[in-house]
Design an enzyme around this catalytic site. Sequence first.
Site, PDB file in Angstrom:
ATOM      1  N   ASP A 388      24.038  40.729  33.102  1.00 43.51           N
ATOM      2  CA  ASP A 388      25.247  41.611  33.654  1.00 43.51           C
ATOM      3  C   ASP A 388      26.392  40.783  34.249  1.00 43.51           C
ATOM      4  O   ASP A 388      26.571  39.803  34.321  1.00 43.51           O
ATOM      5  CB  ASP A 388      24.376  42.412  34.688  1.00 43.51           C
ATOM      6  CG  ASP A 388      25.197  43.183  35.399  1.00 43.51           C
ATOM      7  OD1 ASP A 388      26.437  44.550  35.091  1.00 43.51           O
ATOM      8  OD2 ASP A 388      25.247  42.883  36.508  1.00 43.51           O
ATOM      9  N   THR A 390      28.347  42.281  36.894  1.00 40.12           N
ATOM     10  CA  THR A 390      28.934  42.096  38.900  1.00 40.12           C
ATOM     11  C   THR A 390      27.362  41.826  39.365  1.00 40.12           C
ATOM     12  O   THR A 390      26.464  42.589  39.481  1.00 40.12           O
ATOM     13  CB  THR A 390      29.379  43.357  38.468  1.00 40.12           C
ATOM     14  OG1 THR A 390      30.225  44.099  38.563  1.00 40.12           O
ATOM     15  CG2 THR A 390      29.241  44.064  41.274  1.00 40.12           C
ATOM     16  N   THR A 538      28.690  44.621  30.241  1.00 35.26           N
ATOM     17  CA  THR A 538      29.023  45.414  31.975  1.00 35.26           C
ATOM     18  C   THR A 538      29.484  46.633  31.546  1.00 35.26           C
ATOM     19  O   THR A 538      30.788  46.948  30.456  1.00 35.26           O
ATOM     20  CB  THR A 538      29.850  44.596  32.314  1.00 35.26           C
ATOM     21  OG1 THR A 538      30.553  44.579  33.593  1.00 35.26           O
ATOM     22  CG2 THR A 538      30.955  44.110  31.348  1.00 35.26           C
ATOM     23  N   GLY A 539      29.789  47.767  32.707  1.00 39.31           N
ATOM     24  CA  GLY A 539      30.451  48.493  33.116  1.00 39.31           C
ATOM     25  C   GLY A 539      31.118  48.739  33.475  1.00 39.31           C
ATOM     26  O   GLY A 539      32.283  49.868  33.676  1.00 39.31           O
ATOM     27  N   LYS A 566      23.249  51.274  27.919  1.00 37.12           N
ATOM     28  CA  LYS A 566      22.697  49.243  27.844  1.00 37.12           C
ATOM     29  C   LYS A 566      22.186  49.283  27.214  1.00 37.12           C
ATOM     30  O   LYS A 566      21.565  48.145  26.378  1.00 37.12           O
ATOM     31  CB  LYS A 566      22.863  49.308  29.389  1.00 37.12           C
ATOM     32  CG  LYS A 566      24.440  49.095  30.100  1.00 37.12           C
ATOM     33  CD  LYS A 566      24.056  48.481  31.689  1.00 37.12           C
ATOM     34  CE  LYS A 566      25.073  47.663  32.015  1.00 37.12           C
ATOM     35  NZ  LYS A 566      25.023  47.198  33.790  1.00 37.12           N
TER      36      LYS A 566
END
Length: 694
Positions: A388, A390, A538-539, A566
């Site tokens: 991921d 963040t 990642t979003g 995801k």
Amino acid sequence: MTKHGNLQADATHEHRGHAQRMQPQPVGHPPSHGTMAPDTRQPPQDHHEMMVADFRRRFRVCLAVTVPVLLLSPLVQQVFHQTGLRFAGDRYVLLAFSSFIYAYGGYPFLKGALEEAAERLPGMMTLIAVAITAAFVYSAAVVFGLRGGVFFWELATLIDIMLLGHWIEMRSVMGASRALQELAKLMPEYAHLQKEDGSTQDVPANALKNGDRVLVKPGERVPADGKVVGGRSSLNEAMLTGESTPVEKGEGEEVIGGAINGEGALEIEVEKTGADSYISQVIRLVEEAQASKSRSQDLANRAALWLVAVALTAGGATLALWLVAGQPFNFALTRAITVMVIACPHALGLAVPLVVAASTALAAGHGLLIRQRNAFELARRLDAVVFDKTGTLTEGRFGVSGIAVRDGRSEDDVLRLAAAVESRSEHPIARGVVREAMDRNLEIPPVSDFIALTGKGARGTVDGREIMVASPSYVEEKGIQADSEAVRQIFGKGRTVVYVLEGERLLGAIALADVIRQESRQAVQRLHALGIKAMMLTGDNAQVADWVAGELELDEHFAQVLPNQKAGRIKELQRRGLVVAMVGDGVNDAPALAQADVGIAIGAGTQVAIESADIILVKNDPRNVTDLLGLSRATWRKMVQNLTWATGYNVFAIPLAAGVAYKLGILLSPALGAALMSVSTVIVAVNARFLRYG
């Protein structure tokens, strides 16, 4: 083959069945207020804890009862010259103590053997059950008149060691997932329901229904999915969507339950509750991924399967061949029982648990907490590690990455003025500006007449001058000419830019970006050195993702991926034939952590991510992923060594126990067979203590 013997498999199946049966409920606050529907079934965590406690209790009780069994055993008395302990009827007392150990201590293995028989998958439990039953029945028959020697002390010590092994093993892997409950905790307990007269009433958040209007004050969590019908603010959705930058929300825009409101008040109309809510959908994804997750076959059980076949075949053949050879039944039976006893896996029962215990302790000392052993063992075969962004590859906080100035001003002067205004704001961008000024040891002047302009920036009077830190939308709205070569240079590369104005005159611009961890670069380099692909999921938006991926030289990256996508991305990688690990820290990572072959949570992240993962990195350091790989490979090698010895000595011991060297005058007695088992156990235990890695 079942996992950890059938008893432990039962616990795993019980847990997974429980997770599959539990349906997402309206989430709001703790169960006492009705967050989850009451469930009289035993929670998975309690089930595991009770099983561990049961093995511990049985081991301690049987160990205590073993003392009189050893004192009353004829062979032990002869070895230690303690024949004075003999008394009339002592063999019946010995039988009574041994019967208790067989029934009470042997119960889990006898029950497990029946279950393995029902599944037609004989394994460790079957082997243990056959050995202790053969030793007990034969010894009891000797007490009641059959010629021969008793095996009571071998029976007692075998059961003790097996109980100890299972206790150690289960304790090291205990930790059933509590992800569903942790997800519910993201929601506030109460919501400010707006009445028709304009007043508000605090009601349980799970009592909200579609169409209700609620007020969300600054700093509070949004109580339900819905849309903004009044007000404007920035929402922190990092733990839900992976978006590192607070998202500005105004009238007509959608909000997600669990997001943290920023500086403004919002009026929200509820649109989704219960099973339709965003968090409930994440719950279902976690359940489905956990339920479908494959499990590697237990190595000790595979060895036990072979030993079952060898022990039963060798025991039966020994009895038959000696009878055919004309030996008395007592002699033939003693040979067969000796074979059965010596084939008992004293060492095999501890070969894996002792290594697991050693590796678990070693891992903990290096910031790795192992929750699922099978996933830990599988880590040695990883092809790709997906991070991921963040909070994992980045620090999850804004840092100043560039400053553009006008009219010959210095960077420090522009930063000092901006920090003065931002010192009164709690916005993440404001904190990044102030932190940079402090890092540069700048004196931040006081500010007066401070005003926060939601969605536009903040304004205040500094040194008698009206200074504003403005958003790009505000600058554009006011028609302020902000385009220049210096500003263009700090734009892009995944950066967020704010402008520093005096009145409507541009003084400069400050670019901020999510700070990339220095450890992330080293982690990626180490993975590449091991031949493992490093990827990112990642979003966040594509521009930010491209910048981070380029900085870290990642093999692949996927941007703007929602939580419900995801797990699908992980499945795609698995369909490509890759063994995949996922490393994350947010709620949005939970489905992917559960779907991955190895789910790794950053320990400083959310509890739901931790509870959905197989392994936890306590130190919040992505380099620990490579430590995990090294320990997994070292652990596997040690397990293979122990299992090779635990089963290999049977190649020599079983034929001798059967009497193949009888004509040469070599006949392995039950006592010597038991001694060989003990030596094997000691070797396995000592070897486990030498586990090292790195």
